[in-house]
Enzyme design. Sequence first.
Site, PDB file in Angstrom:
ATOM      1  CG  HIS A 130      -2.990   2.406  -1.740  1.00 48.19           C
ATOM      2  ND1 HIS A 130      -3.017   2.417  -0.359  1.00 48.19           N
ATOM      3  CD2 HIS A 130      -4.112   1.746  -2.121  1.00 48.19           C
ATOM      4  CE1 HIS A 130      -4.104   1.787   0.074  1.00 48.19           C
ATOM      5  NE2 HIS A 130      -4.771   1.364  -0.980  1.00 48.19           N
ATOM      6  CD  GLN A 140      -2.413  -1.230   2.780  1.00 42.93           C
ATOM      7  OE1 GLN A 140      -3.436  -0.634   3.084  1.00 42.93           O
ATOM      8  NE2 GLN A 140      -1.763  -1.972   3.641  1.00 42.93           N
ATOM      9  CG  ASN A 150       0.979  -4.057  13.293  1.00 45.65           C
ATOM     10  OD1 ASN A 150       1.372  -3.207  14.075  1.00 45.65           O
ATOM     11  ND2 ASN A 150       0.177  -3.780  12.277  1.00 45.65           N
ATOM     12  CB  THR A 184      -1.075  -2.753   6.851  1.00 43.90           C
ATOM     13  OG1 THR A 184      -2.286  -2.073   6.493  1.00 43.90           O
ATOM     14  CG2 THR A 184      -1.290  -4.252   6.825  1.00 43.90           C
TER      15      THR A 184
HETATM   16  P1  OAD Z   1      -1.253   2.973   9.123  1.00 46.01           P
HETATM   17  O1  OAD Z   1      -0.547   4.187   9.562  1.00 46.01           O
HETATM   18  O2  OAD Z   1      -2.726   2.973   9.134  1.00 46.01           O
HETATM   19  O3  OAD Z   1      -0.780   1.735  10.004  1.00 46.01           O
HETATM   20  C1  OAD Z   1       0.567   1.477  10.256  1.00 46.01           C
HETATM   21  C2  OAD Z   1       0.678   0.174  11.015  1.00 46.01           C
HETATM   22  O4  OAD Z   1       2.053  -0.138  11.133  1.00 46.01           O
HETATM   23  C3  OAD Z   1       0.079   0.206  12.431  1.00 46.01           C
HETATM   24  O5  OAD Z   1      -0.757  -0.936  12.609  1.00 46.01           O
HETATM   25  C4  OAD Z   1       1.321   0.119  13.330  1.00 46.01           C
HETATM   26  O6  OAD Z   1       1.068  -0.621  14.520  1.00 46.01           O
HETATM   27  C5  OAD Z   1       2.304  -0.607  12.434  1.00 46.01           C
HETATM   28  N1  OAD Z   1       3.701  -0.278  12.726  1.00 46.01           N
HETATM   29  C6  OAD Z   1       4.256   0.920  13.030  1.00 46.01           C
HETATM   30  N2  OAD Z   1       5.577   0.824  13.169  1.00 46.01           N
HETATM   31  C7  OAD Z   1       5.895  -0.473  12.958  1.00 46.01           C
HETATM   32  C8  OAD Z   1       7.118  -1.222  12.967  1.00 46.01           C
HETATM   33  N3  OAD Z   1       8.293  -0.647  13.212  1.00 46.01           N
HETATM   34  N4  OAD Z   1       7.058  -2.547  12.711  1.00 46.01           N
HETATM   35  C9  OAD Z   1       5.876  -3.161  12.471  1.00 46.01           C
HETATM   36  N5  OAD Z   1       4.688  -2.510  12.429  1.00 46.01           N
HETATM   37  C10 OAD Z   1       4.688  -1.183  12.674  1.00 46.01           C
HETATM   38  O7  OAD Z   1      -0.681   2.623   7.662  1.00 46.01           O
HETATM   39  P2  OAD Z   1      -1.307   1.671   6.549  1.00 46.01           P
HETATM   40  O8  OAD Z   1      -2.028   0.534   7.158  1.00 46.01           O
HETATM   41  O9  OAD Z   1      -0.234   1.392   5.585  1.00 46.01           O
HETATM   42  O10 OAD Z   1      -3.658   5.203   1.774  1.00 46.01           O
HETATM   43  O11 OAD Z   1      -2.353   2.656   5.891  1.00 46.01           O
HETATM   44  C11 OAD Z   1      -3.132   2.193   4.818  1.00 46.01           C
HETATM   45  C12 OAD Z   1      -3.443   3.331   3.883  1.00 46.01           C
HETATM   46  O12 OAD Z   1      -4.009   4.425   4.612  1.00 46.01           O
HETATM   47  C13 OAD Z   1      -2.228   3.952   3.216  1.00 46.01           C
HETATM   48  O13 OAD Z   1      -1.808   3.253   2.076  1.00 46.01           O
HETATM   49  C14 OAD Z   1      -2.713   5.317   2.858  1.00 46.01           C
HETATM   50  C15 OAD Z   1      -3.375   5.657   4.165  1.00 46.01           C
HETATM   51  O14 OAD Z   1      -4.333   6.621   4.142  1.00 46.01           O
HETATM   52  C16 OAD Z   1      -3.915   6.246   0.989  1.00 46.01           C
HETATM   53  O15 OAD Z   1      -3.381   7.332   1.138  1.00 46.01           O
HETATM   54  C17 OAD Z   1      -4.932   5.951  -0.080  1.00 46.01           C
END
Ligand code: OAD
Length: 234
Positions: free
Chosen positions: A113, A96, A206, A181
Amino acid sequence: MTLPSPCHSIVILTGAGISAESGLQTFRDVGGIWSQVRLEDVATPQAWDRDRARVTAFYNARRQQLMDPAIQPNTAHLALAELQRRWAGDLLLVTQNVDDLHERAGSIAFHMHGRLDQVRCVACGADSPWIGEVTPQSRCPACDATAGLRPSVVWFGEIPHGLERIDRALSECDLFIAIGTSGTVYPAAGFSAAARNHGAYTIEVNLEATGRFDRRLVGPATETVPTLVAELLA
Ligand code: OAD
């Protein structure tokens, strides 16, 4: 580690968490991007129609950050690249993320994305590679128009790329792995359920639990992903 047997086909979904330890902010963690700017102001087609300059400035800044020499692929990106090189079965890496850290680590990733390092011309619709700032004077590399170059990323309200291909892979995979994610944005948030409904084993990697998975590796991706990859290649 429990793994499905046989395990021939793998789908891996990555999110912002895999790039966090490389220095790129996630969206929804404390201090994340969506706590600093409203997504409605920068990540929707309506925002683009309302205020192109603001949207362009937001993505210019993110593109510039990617070019900072301090931002490099981390051990999680590198481990997935090694898995992709050495895995004898099928492996689809779907991200993503709009950054290019999977590619810089040596992976071929499918960017559902879109990508920060590409722009789309509003006149001819062509996607072109882009380094540096977009300005109102920027010309489309394909048609030379100055009608406007939007970031080649998928905004809220738009359809992510390659859903048919991803659905097919999810329906055929033995193992689905979600890395870094939050599972809040559909359709990606539904991939684990889709894979499980077709009989796949599901693993979440995660810092915290986000949903229903068969197995969970809790911890920073730079530690957990190399461990998981070593298990898979053993
Ligand atoms: P999020 O910011 O929603 O989630 C990030 C995830 O990564 C969370 O569940 C954290 O717990 C985890 N995390 C953080 N640091 C970490 C680490 N060092 N190791 C393992 N896990 C870790 O990001 P996404 O799920 O990628 O879309 O967001 C999905 C979409 O929402 C993105 O592609 C973007 C955003 O809005 C668009 O802009 C269309």
